[in-house]
Design an enzyme around this catalytic site. Structure first.
Site, PDB file in Angstrom:
ATOM      1  N   SER A 214       0.819  -1.205   0.000  1.00 14.80           N
ATOM      2  CA  SER A 214       0.000   0.000   0.000  1.00 14.80           C
ATOM      3  C   SER A 214       0.855   1.257   0.000  1.00 14.80           C
ATOM      4  O   SER A 214       1.980   1.270   0.513  1.00 14.80           O
ATOM      5  CB  SER A 214      -0.917   0.002   1.224  1.00 14.80           C
ATOM      6  OG  SER A 214      -0.190   0.297   2.399  1.00 14.80           O
ATOM      7  N   GLU A 234       6.558   0.009  -5.011  1.00 17.24           N
ATOM      8  CA  GLU A 234       5.528  -0.296  -6.011  1.00 17.24           C
ATOM      9  C   GLU A 234       4.187  -0.352  -5.303  1.00 17.24           C
ATOM     10  O   GLU A 234       3.930  -1.239  -4.497  1.00 17.24           O
ATOM     11  CB  GLU A 234       5.815  -1.628  -6.704  1.00 17.24           C
ATOM     12  CG  GLU A 234       4.819  -1.943  -7.805  1.00 17.24           C
ATOM     13  CD  GLU A 234       5.031  -3.318  -8.398  1.00 17.24           C
ATOM     14  OE1 GLU A 234       4.048  -4.094  -8.439  1.00 17.24           O
ATOM     15  OE2 GLU A 234       6.171  -3.635  -8.793  1.00 17.24           O
ATOM     16  N   CYS A 268      -2.245  -4.473  -8.920  1.00 14.88           N
ATOM     17  CA  CYS A 268      -1.970  -3.037  -8.780  1.00 14.88           C
ATOM     18  C   CYS A 268      -2.279  -2.243 -10.032  1.00 14.88           C
ATOM     19  O   CYS A 268      -2.382  -1.012  -9.970  1.00 14.88           O
ATOM     20  CB  CYS A 268      -0.521  -2.820  -8.354  1.00 14.88           C
ATOM     21  SG  CYS A 268       0.694  -3.481  -9.491  1.00 14.88           S
TER      22      CYS A 268
END
Length: 463
Positions: A214, A234, A268
């Site tokens: 996160s 990331e 993601c």
């Protein structure tokens, strides 16, 4: 010693019980890693690293079914997609081996000023030092490969902390590395709670932190690392997609369906916010809903399952609350919108939710996609760019000028043309900017991140 039970996110079955590491264990792991890094006589020659990684490929290739079942069981990604993940992980190791052959420095020009005559200069690559890798649950094997193998390839010792939800794949992979001949100090795995993970990430004994997770946690750790620690983050985003009126509908719908509902949206760069020209908005919504309704949701170990469970019951409840908020705000449910069980949520398509709803402003990380009509593509660009995310984006059009304009206008670090946002191959650069992350992943790019350049300048009257 404390331990955690690893449970199937689908049915709660206990899969394994894993010992937890504490700060003392972290210090021992760090000391082992620092010892082999600081004594250059202990560094592994390149040919040995190559042999170890080649053996790793051989072992993994002989255990594809086993690796697939481990990943699917602990992470909930459907069997068909977990098998693809295993094949990607194997290819990731191969990519590192291949890139080692071109992982090199360059000559730096000298002699073009009087002060630099009689000199020759070259850069060379060296390992950056000890790498700490904090990983995520959604690709438990492939992420372990992406965060450890580049370090091993360049000669940096690495300590990986997998997600507490999915530690089995990383542990198994590290054991395969040992079986292939890697001395244990060069790659260690620790399973620990967040406070202990922070202790690892902020230790002055590490030189590089790679974090996947996160944005709140990632940016917090970035603010706490020791001076001089290089960081790669990331996170994720809302993966905006723009669909022009001339888009190829036959190709569009399968792409959006896969990009939006692959791994139940727990990716993601999963398709989330789709801006569709008003002339075809109803048609796209109808056809996407029809495709989503046909998806088989359920047991990830069933080869027919296309959408598995969310990683936890808490996540199902969160998705449910976000969707309900959007509905109360005026969003139209084209399909789905409800939980199927404590672990699974329907593949959901929402039409025109409020722009301030959570599904419009934050990463959903669930099987929900949102459609918003537009009339002017410039307005669509503004909507797509309005949030503090910059990762992968996409445009669907048959007009080359529109496609090139979208590539120019969209803030994504990558813009797909006529493909969904979740496309990735492991040799391409992969990473976000702004709130979406820092640095660039992908096997060759991670190898660059986990190394440093040293410049050698030689002065000689013979030059």
């Amino acid at each position: 010693m404390n331990s955690i039970k690893v449970m199937s996110p689908f049915d709660g079955k206990v899969l394994d019980e894993i010992p937890l590491s504490n700060e003392e264990d972290i210090d021992l792991a760090l000391d082992r890693a620092r010892k082999v890094y600081e004594k250059q006589e202990l560094w592994l020659p390149k040919y040995e690293r190559i042999a170890i990684l080649e053996k790793t490929v051989e072992i993994m290739s002989s255990r594809i079914e086993e690796l697939t079942l481990i990943a699917a069981s602990e992470g909930g990604k459907p069997y068909m997609d977990s098998k693809v993940e295993v094949e990607r992980a194997i290819n990731g190791v191969k990519l590192a081996i291949e890139h080692m052959g071109v992982f090199e420095g360059k000559e730096i020009a000298m002699g073009h000023t009087k002060s630099s005559v009689n000199r020759i200069a070259y850069t060379m690559k060296e390992p950056i030092g000890v790498v700490a890798a904090i990983s995520a649950f959604n690709h438990p094997l492939n992420l372990a490969v992406h965060q450890t193998v580049p370090a091993i390839a360049v000669g940096s010792p690495v300590i990986i902390k997998p997600s507490e939800s999915t530690p089995m794949s990383a542990i198994n992979f590290v054991n395969i590395l040992y079986e292939a001949g890697l001395p244990k100090a060069w790659c260690q795995v620790v399973v620990c709670h967040r406070e202990v993970a922070q202790y690892l990430a902020t230790s002055p004994k590490i030189d590089y932190l790679t974090f996947i997770g996160s944005d709140a946690v990632g940016w917090y750790l970035n603010s706490k690392v020791s001076p001089g620690t290089r960081v790669g983050l990331e996170h994720g985003g809302v993966a905006p997609v723009i669909v022009e009126a001339d888009a190829d509908m036959v190709a569009l719908i399968p792409a959006l369906t896969k990009g939006g509902f692959y791994h139940a949206g727990q990716v993601c760069v999963s398709v989330q916010c789709i801006f569709v020209h008003e002339d075809i908005c109803d048609e796209v919504g109808l056809k996407l809903a029809q495709a989503a309704k046909k998806l088989i949701v359920g047991d990830p170990l069933d080869p027919k399952t296309e959408v598995g469970p969310l990683i936890s019951h808490h996540e199902v409840k969160r998705i449910e609350s976000w969707v309900n908020e959007a509905i109360l705000g005026g969003a139209k449910v084209l399909c789905g919108g409800k939980r199927i069980s404590e672990s699974c949520f329907e593949a959901t398509v929402l039409l025109d939710p409020p722009r301030d709803a959570k599904v419009s402003t934050s990463e959903i990380f669930g099987p929900v996609v949102c459609i918003y009509p537009y009339s002017d593509i410039e307005d669509a660009f503004k909507e797509a760019n309005r949030l503090e995310y910059s990762f992968q984006a996409a445009v669907f059009t048959q007009n080359i000028d529109t496609a090139l304009l979208a590539v120019k206008r969209l803030n994504g670090t990558t813009v797909m043309v006529n493909d969904h946002t979740a496309f990735r191959v492991d040799w391409m650069p992969f990473g976000g900017a702004k709130a979406s992350g820092l640095g660039m992943g992908g096997i060759p790019y991670s190898m660059e991140e986990m190394s440093k350049e040293k410049l050698m300048v030689i002065k000689s009257s013979a030059l």
